[in-house]
Design a protein around this motif. Structure first.
Motif, PDB file in Angstrom:
ATOM      1  N   SER A 194      11.249 -48.852  61.803  1.00  0.00           N
ATOM      2  CA  SER A 194      11.070 -48.730  60.364  1.00  0.00           C
ATOM      3  C   SER A 194      11.961 -47.655  59.788  1.00  0.00           C
ATOM      4  CB  SER A 194       9.607 -48.401  60.036  1.00  0.00           C
ATOM      5  OG  SER A 194       8.740 -49.391  60.552  1.00  0.00           O
TER       6      SER A 194
ATOM      7  N   THR B 209      10.884 -53.135  59.421  1.00  0.00           N
ATOM      8  CA  THR B 209      10.086 -52.782  58.247  1.00  0.00           C
ATOM      9  C   THR B 209      10.705 -51.625  57.482  1.00  0.00           C
ATOM     10  OG1 THR B 209       8.085 -53.559  59.356  1.00  0.00           O
ATOM     11  CG2 THR B 209       7.767 -52.099  57.500  1.00  0.00           C
TER      12      THR B 209
ATOM     13  N   TRP C  71       6.335 -48.020  56.767  1.00  0.00           N
ATOM     14  CA  TRP C  71       5.184 -48.392  57.610  1.00  0.00           C
ATOM     15  C   TRP C  71       4.273 -47.168  57.736  1.00  0.00           C
ATOM     16  CZ3 TRP C  71       5.616 -52.538  61.872  1.00  0.00           C
ATOM     17  CH2 TRP C  71       4.340 -52.871  62.356  1.00  0.00           C
TER      18      TRP C  71
ATOM     19  N   ASN D  32      14.765 -56.174  54.617  1.00  0.00           N
ATOM     20  CA  ASN D  32      14.061 -55.913  55.873  1.00  0.00           C
ATOM     21  C   ASN D  32      13.559 -57.237  56.451  1.00  0.00           C
ATOM     22  OD1 ASN D  32      13.893 -52.822  55.728  1.00  0.00           O
ATOM     23  ND2 ASN D  32      13.022 -53.451  53.763  1.00  0.00           N
TER      24      ASN D  32
ATOM     25  N   ARG E 238      10.676 -57.875  58.859  1.00  0.00           N
ATOM     26  CA  ARG E 238       9.236 -58.132  58.895  1.00  0.00           C
ATOM     27  C   ARG E 238       8.591 -57.903  57.544  1.00  0.00           C
ATOM     28  NH1 ARG E 238       4.727 -55.962  63.193  1.00  0.00           N
ATOM     29  NH2 ARG E 238       6.044 -57.179  64.584  1.00  0.00           N
TER      30      ARG E 238
ATOM     31  N   ILE F   2       4.324 -51.910  55.092  1.00  0.00           N
ATOM     32  CA  ILE F   2       3.116 -52.245  55.844  1.00  0.00           C
ATOM     33  C   ILE F   2       2.172 -51.053  55.819  1.00  0.00           C
ATOM     34  CG2 ILE F   2       2.165 -52.702  58.147  1.00  0.00           C
ATOM     35  CD1 ILE F   2       4.582 -54.370  58.789  1.00  0.00           C
TER      36      ILE F   2
ATOM     37  N   ASN G  69      13.025 -59.484  51.368  1.00  0.00           N
ATOM     38  CA  ASN G  69      12.476 -59.203  52.693  1.00  0.00           C
ATOM     39  C   ASN G  69      12.084 -60.542  53.313  1.00  0.00           C
ATOM     40  OD1 ASN G  69      12.313 -56.124  52.623  1.00  0.00           O
ATOM     41  ND2 ASN G  69      11.210 -56.683  50.750  1.00  0.00           N
TER      42      ASN G  69
END
Length: 1326
Positions: A636, A658, A661, A697, A699, A703, A754
């Motif tokens: 990340s 990511t 995160w 990004n 994923r 998050i 994303n």
């Protein structure tokens, strides 16, 4: 190399990059080790580099630096120091020594302590200091410049050394480090430059739209077109068109125009369409005099281009080609490079063309296999699809029915006998799809381009960038799905640039957005990668195996970094970029930080990609088999181990996984071990998260979810230390779950391009406000917990936000066609997030409760083959779906009403759609802004536990609009995990719901979580022997809510049943009552405090209970304020009992009449609707009703509340205009007309206009067979249909078959209640 954050004290990273105050703050290149310290990471990749604008790192309580406010290298106490180059020399500067480094040097190490000081001389000569490490502590100081006197020269610290030299690392700092210990001071103040800004004007691939002049014409601009260009500036002075096709006077005017142009001017001359018909000799000779060789013989419609400098015929460039007619494109192109009076180059290019555009046909299903070696005749397809395939296709494509590419070959082409062959792995294709590339009629095209930035580009930026100088290096972030579209450029001199402009060398390869598109700020970040103070790790030329497997992943040296932290620009890193490590790091502020091009690394499990995760197992227990997507794959840009940190104005502009995160350490790790009590980080409120952005990004852009394993690998848990595990976030005041909840607020967050998720946020109260999501695979997923919310009473919420499905940012077409395809409102080509048929979604519901309020959805358009929708549900979902997911105040812009919601269907990405959560999906449309039915509930169309007779089907959504009062029943079956449960609502016994259970088969119990209609009766059955121990939880029940349940058990079973209340937070349970057996069914309805009844109907095998909630419940809580109300059943079951499925004995004995307890809401009409497209409510019903001993036939058709009753036996027909939704005709056909050959009916249907909705209902003993039924087939019904006694039909007259065409035919009752979209529009093909 690592900039560490203190676990103890607040740290602020400002644009000036102010460092931490901590017991031990460092820049650390740490060797690999079993554990990590708070001070830094163990190793990095690439050539590590920290370029410094302004940095202060110090720790000495109450003390300040002894350096004066002026320039530190001007202090008279300093002694010049030139140690030379000696790699064996250990330098200690202490006991009051004050040294001035005046030239480059190489030493083994430097230790500054005990009042010692090292200052770097600021002069024109660059200084490079090479050392293995630097330690500053106990009153030691190192200075390069000061806050008031920034360092102007060039100073570089190079930390050298290999990882395999056998040198013992420092137990805390490791190897290759700059460590600042207690009492140490490090001050590096370089030139103050803007760290990063935004692109304010879009860059196109090749830079064609940047500067200069662009002219393009086609039909309607016929003749010879002339541009006169100033050679001093590259600007167009004048232009004119001469229609020498129409008139000879135009030839005369052309000659006069050319003669009037002064010598030295640049002439651009070309023909568009046709210019030869009335072109006289005088004009031809005038152009020849200028240097043309072809204009004298210019023919009909010949493309011709000519560039020259007037008065210098030798400077001419020219191109000419004959007209090809309709056989294809033809172009005459020229270009020439010129130089302005300031010495800057510009390029003039000119083209005269006939262009043949091409397009692919639709896909045609083809299931015939050629019996000859000559291949398939295209003439056969012409006959099957008249007018849809061209005579001479340019190319052919074929795929399997599932979309897998096949090989094609043109085997013969002569006149009409065009043939082709299809091969599937060397064999003739059997069942496949084929399409053809066809050329359109040719059209003329003339273009004139003046590129004033030859092999350079002007960047228009948001801020003043005058601090950026020629030679500086910039990076422009990707604004597409791939982070690898970030591009580096070098700044060039530019005298004409405005303060917010720079000229850079080269042209962009990719599209970089510099504007707001569809309401979302998608501007690319532009970061400065050059500074005059650099800290870097020296790297070997290639990888060497200092760690197991390291050279399997990289072909370069990774010991020392490849993270570049440029002021606050983190670029091209391996492993997490901005990184908090142990868990206690809180109250730090990341302000205006930019990170991009963040790649997987080998150090932590969370750094690793799938390949690394599988190969690096030294830190796991023997026998460990990694699960990469669960335990690794998390690298990340911003890795936050504690939510109590502030992120403001930051950008995560590209990571392999990511952007942001937030991860949770249940207990602190490393040197921070023991600094907080278990669970603290999961409950601490979120710091400020404001005005941040994430794009490009893989994923997710952001998050909030998961934790890291805080114990070493063991036989009990073989996973490695710090691998990804499950965790849940529930913020409370003072991190105390017994105190009030304190929502995590996310404001002004932007997530675009994303690939998987814009944001995946799981937790208790996580609220978003004024956010923007665009071009993400899935814009936003909000989740609580799979079985129960971990913070009961909390909710996830988003309000005042915008979601864009497919924006005007179409990206750049690349070689990978899997992620390029049609999309958007215009069906044009664009980059796609996860593949051509991935179901793009704005918000997906998962768990709940979720509140969506005052949000706008824009440009979500489904295609035939791609189920795009604004609102949807998590795919392949085993978990619960809360009936209190509320939606209100929704606006749709450029979203067809058919694309507002999609509940899913079996197929690609959805699999079989047979998991429990897939079957129970539901949400509450509070104000009708989604469905046009205020207060309704939207559910999957085949979930009869929540349906009633008046529910309205929405075929385009695969859903239904219902009304009612709903809750959930959690059924836990103990000592088993592989039972399949069947639950039936007593008023629809022919529509059971099968549930597999939400938990894995390895658990000791299974949990089933149906959504149920309150005040109804149900029976529950099993595919094996019923479980001996069962618990039923009343979820989302208000006080007084009830359901009646009959559970199937084998005969001879005896029961022990009690009720209790379980407080999940305190883990306390209190018994509230018992159930005693009654021999009368009616007594089940009676209950007293602490005492209820059960009825065991041994004949049917059903145990009957009435489950009624006794306590009040908070608004968003799943359980009551006293806890979760449960009923526990222990059954003593006879041995060798069979399958516990009592359906055959339960029904029709316990069938209940279907009634509507909560009437359907009135549909919104007219001015109440916010969009031009809307739903048309249609109802058609045909039935036999029993009155005493007589049967009475009953039938009607209803359109938006207006009823058309059937007055006589036969077929009633209502025709509706599919564009306006108005009834245009209403008639009926008696049985006598349907007999024989019903010409009246055939003629009537033939006169119905295309794009018409046709409703039918039968009454009485109509003729159910015969030629007339072919009419239904022409209106969309299946071929070969067989009708029963009653028939209801919704059909369509047109060139396609909409999904909502429906036929219902039964012996006693046929009924269709559904909505049809108005206008009726065919979905475009994928």
């Amino acid at each position: 190399m690592w900039l560490c954050l203190s676990p103890c004290r607040p740290c602020i990273l400002t644009p000036a990059c102010q460092g931490c105050m901590s017991d031990s703050v460092c820049f650390s290149f740490r060797e690999h080790a079993a554990r990590m310290g708070a001070a830094g990471r163990q190793d990095f990749s690439f050539k590590a580099m920290l370029t410094v604008s302004w940095l202060t790192l110090t720790y000495f309580p109450g003390a300040t630096s002894t350096v004066a406010a002026g320039c530190p290298d001007q202090s008279p106490e300093l002694q010049p120091w030139n140690p030379g180059h000696d790699q064996d020399r250990h330098v200690h500067i202490g006991q009051g020594k004050t040294l001035l480094l005046t030239s480059s040097a190489t030493v083994y190490s430097i230790h500054i302590s005990e009042g010692g000081k090292l200052v770097i001389k600021d002069h024109d000569e660059p200084i490079v200091l090479r050392t293995r490490h630097i330690l500053i502590d106990n009153g030691g100081e190192l200075h390069a410049g000061s806050a008031l006197c920034p360092f102007q020269g060039n100073f570089t610290i190079i930390l050298y050394g290999r990882a395999d030299e056998g040198i013992q690392p420092d137990p805390y700092y490791g190897l290759k480090y700059i460590g600042v210990g207690r009492g140490g001071t490090l001050e590096l103040h370089g030139q103050k430059k803007l760290s990063w800004t935004f692109l304010n004007k879009t860059l196109h691939p090749g830079g064609m739209a940047e500067g200069g002049y662009f002219f393009e014409r086609s039909w309607g601009h016929r003749g010879v077109i002339v541009h006169v260009i100033d050679p001093k500036s590259g600007t167009v002075i004048h232009s004119d068109r001469f229609d020498t096709y129409r008139s000879k006077k135009e030839s005369e005017r052309l000659v006069q125009y050319l003669n009037a142009v002064p010598d030295g001017r640049i002439l651009s001359v070309a023909v568009n369409d046709e210019g030869s018909r009335n072109l006289d000799d005088m004009a031809r000779k005038a152009m020849t005099k200028l240097g043309s060789k072809h204009f004298l013989h210019l023919g009909f419609r010949h493309p011709w281009s000519f560039l020259t400098v007037k008065g210098n015929p030798s400077s001419s460039v020219e191109d000419h080609i004959e007209y090809h007619g309709h056989r294809g494109s033809a172009a005459a192109r020229v270009f020439k490079l010129f130089q302005t009076e300031h010495g800057e180059y510009f390029n003039v290019s000119l083209s005269s063309e006939w262009v043949q555009d091409v397009e692919w046909t639709e896909w045609f299903d083809h299931d015939k296999v050629s019996q000859t070696k000559g291949g398939e005749k295209i003439s056969d397809l012409w006959k099957a699809h008249p007018g849809k395939i061209c005579n001479r296709p340019i190319d052919i494509q074929a795929t399997t029915m599932d979309g897998v590419n096949l090989s094609t070959e043109v085997v013969y082409k002569k006149g009409q006998d065009y043939r082709f062959a299809c091969y599937d792995r060397g064999r003739a294709c059997r069942s496949y799809r084929v399409r053809f590339l066809c050329g359109k009629p040719v059209r003329p095209k003339l273009t004139v381009t003046i590129d004033t930035n030859v092999n350079s580009t002007i960047l228009n930026l948001e801020d003043n960038v005058q601090s950026w100088k020629p030679g500086d290096t910039l990076v422009i972030a990707s604004t597409d799905y791939s982070m690898y579209q970030a591009e580096e450029f070098q700044v060039l001199p530019c005298r004409s640039c405005a303060p917010n402009q720079v000229k850079v060398a080269g042209k962009p390869m990719y599209l970089h957005i510099g504007e707001e598109i569809d309401g979302v700020d998608m501007r690319a970040e532009v970061g400065l990668l050059s500074r005059n103070i650099i800290v870097m790790g020296e790297m070997e030329d290639k990888c060497y195996p200092y760690r197991n497997h390291i050279c399997n992943f990289f072909d370069f040296d990774t010991f020392g970094g490849h993270i570049k932290i440029k002021d606050v620009v983190g670029y091209n890193s391996l492993g997490h970029c901005f990184f908090t490590e142990d868990g206690p790091e809180e109250r730090n502020t990341f302000d205006h930080c930019l990170g991009l091009l963040v790649k997987s690394g080998t150090l932590l499990p969370s750094d690793r990609d799938s390949k690394m995760c599988k190969m690096i197992t030294e830190d796991s227990y023997p026998g460990y088999i990694p699960k990469p997507r669960q335990e690794c794959n998390a690298v990340s840009t911003f890795w936050m181990a504690n939510p109590n940190n502030n992120l403001i104005n930051c950008a995560a502009a590209g990571s392999e996984e990511t952007g942001f995160w937030f991860i949770f350490h249940h207990v602190p790790t490393g040197p921070s071990e023991g600094m907080y009590s278990p669970g603290y980080s999961e409950h601490i409120p979120l710091g400020k998260f404001y005005n941040n952005r994430a794009h490009s990004n893989y994923r997710a852009g952001m998050i909030i979810d998961n934790g890291v394993k805080t114990t070493e690998a063991s036989a009990k848990d073989k996973r490695p230390f710090l691998s990804i595990i499950s965790a849940r976030y529930s913020p409370h005041q003072d991190a105390d779950p017994l105190k009030p909840r304190e929502p995590a607020i996310i404001r002004h967050f932007i997530a675009f391009k994303n690939q998987e998720h814009g944001a995946w946020l799981r937790g208790g109260d996580v609220w978003l406000d004024s956010c923007r999501f665009a071009d993400n695979g899935i814009g936003l997923t909000l989740a609580s917990g799979g079985t129960f919310p971990y913070d009961d009473g909390s909710k996830q919420e988003i309000k005042n936000s915008l979601f864009v499905g497919e924006s005007g940012n179409v990206g750049t077409e690349m070689m990978d066609n899997r992620i390029w395809g049609p999309g958007g409102l215009d069906h044009s080509g664009r980059t796609l997030p996860m593949g051509q048929n991935f179901p793009i979604r704005g918000i997906q519901f998962y768990d709940g409760p979720i509140n969506i309020q005052n949000c706008t959805f824009r440009k979500f358009v489904a295609l035939e083959g791609r189920h795009t929708s604004a609102l949807a549900f998590r795919l392949n979902n085993a978990w619960q779906s809360c009936p209190h997911n509320n939606v209100t105040g929704i606006a749709f812009e450029d979203v067809p009403i058919t694309s507002r919601v999609f509940f899913g269907e079996p197929g690609p990405w959805f699999n079989q759609l047979d998991m429990d959560g897939d079957k129970t999906s539901v949400f509450h449309d509070v104000d009708g802004s989604v469905s046009e039915y205020p207060g309704s509930y939207l559910t999957k169309n085949d979930n009869w536990l929540v349906r009633h007779p008046d529910c309205i089907d929405v075929p385009d959504w695969r859903g239904a609009i219902c009304s009612g009062r709903y809750a959930q029943m959690y059924i836990q079956a103990y000592k088993t995990s592989n039972l399949r449960m069947k639950i039936i609502k007593n008023d629809f016994p022919s529509h059971p719901l099968y549930l597999e259970g939400a938990l894995t088969r390895s658990t000791h119990y299974q949990q089933y979580q149906p959504v149920v209609t309150l005040q109804k009766g149900y029976t529950i059955h099993w595919d094996q022997t019923a479980p001996a121990e069962l618990a039923i939880w009343l979820i989302n029940f208000n006080k007084g809510d009830w359901i009646r349940v009959g559970l199937c058990y084998p005969r001879g079973t005896t029961f022990s049943i009690l009720s209790d209340v379980h407080n999940r937070l305190l883990k306390q349970t209190s018994k509230t009552g018992v159930f005693v057996r009654t021999l009368q069914m009616d007594k089940v309805e009676q209950s007293y405090p602490g005492r209820s009844h059960y009825y065991w109907d041994e004949d049917s095998g059903l145990l009957f209970l009435k489950l009624k909630a006794q306590n009040e419940r908070e608004k968003f809580a799943f359980c009551s304020m006293k806890g979760c109300e449960r009923i526990k059943i222990k059954a003593l079951i006879p041995k060798n009992a069979g399958v516990s499925d009592c359906t055959a004995t339960a029904y029709p004995k316990f069938t209940e009449r279907a009634v509507v307890d909560v009437p359907m809401p009135k549909k919104l009409f007219g001015s109440q609707l916010k969009t031009k497209d809307h739903f048309l409510e249609v109802k058609t019903e045909s039935s036999k009703e029993h009155f005493f001993h007589l049967w009475n036939d009953f039938a009607y058709i209803e359109v938006d509340g207006k009823k058309y009753p059937s007055l006589e036996d036969g077929i009633q027909v209502v025709v509706i205009d599919g564009n306006q939704g108005r009834v245009v005709s209403h008639t009926s056909f008696r049985n006598s007309i349907l007999q024989g050959i019903p010409w009246q009916l055939f003629n009537y249907v033939a006169t119905i206009p295309d794009n018409s909705i046709v409703l039918m209902a039968s009454k009485g003993r109509y003729v159910s067979r015969g030629p007339w039924t072919r009419v239904l087939e022409k209106l969309g019904a299946d071929r070969g249909l067989k009708l029963k006694e009653q028939m209801a039909f919704v059909g369509f007259k047109g060139s396609f078959r909409p999904i909502w065409v429906t036929l219902d035919t039964e012996d006693h009752k046929a009924k269709i209640f559904q909505v049809v979209p108005i206008p009726v529009v065919k979905k475009k093909l994928l």
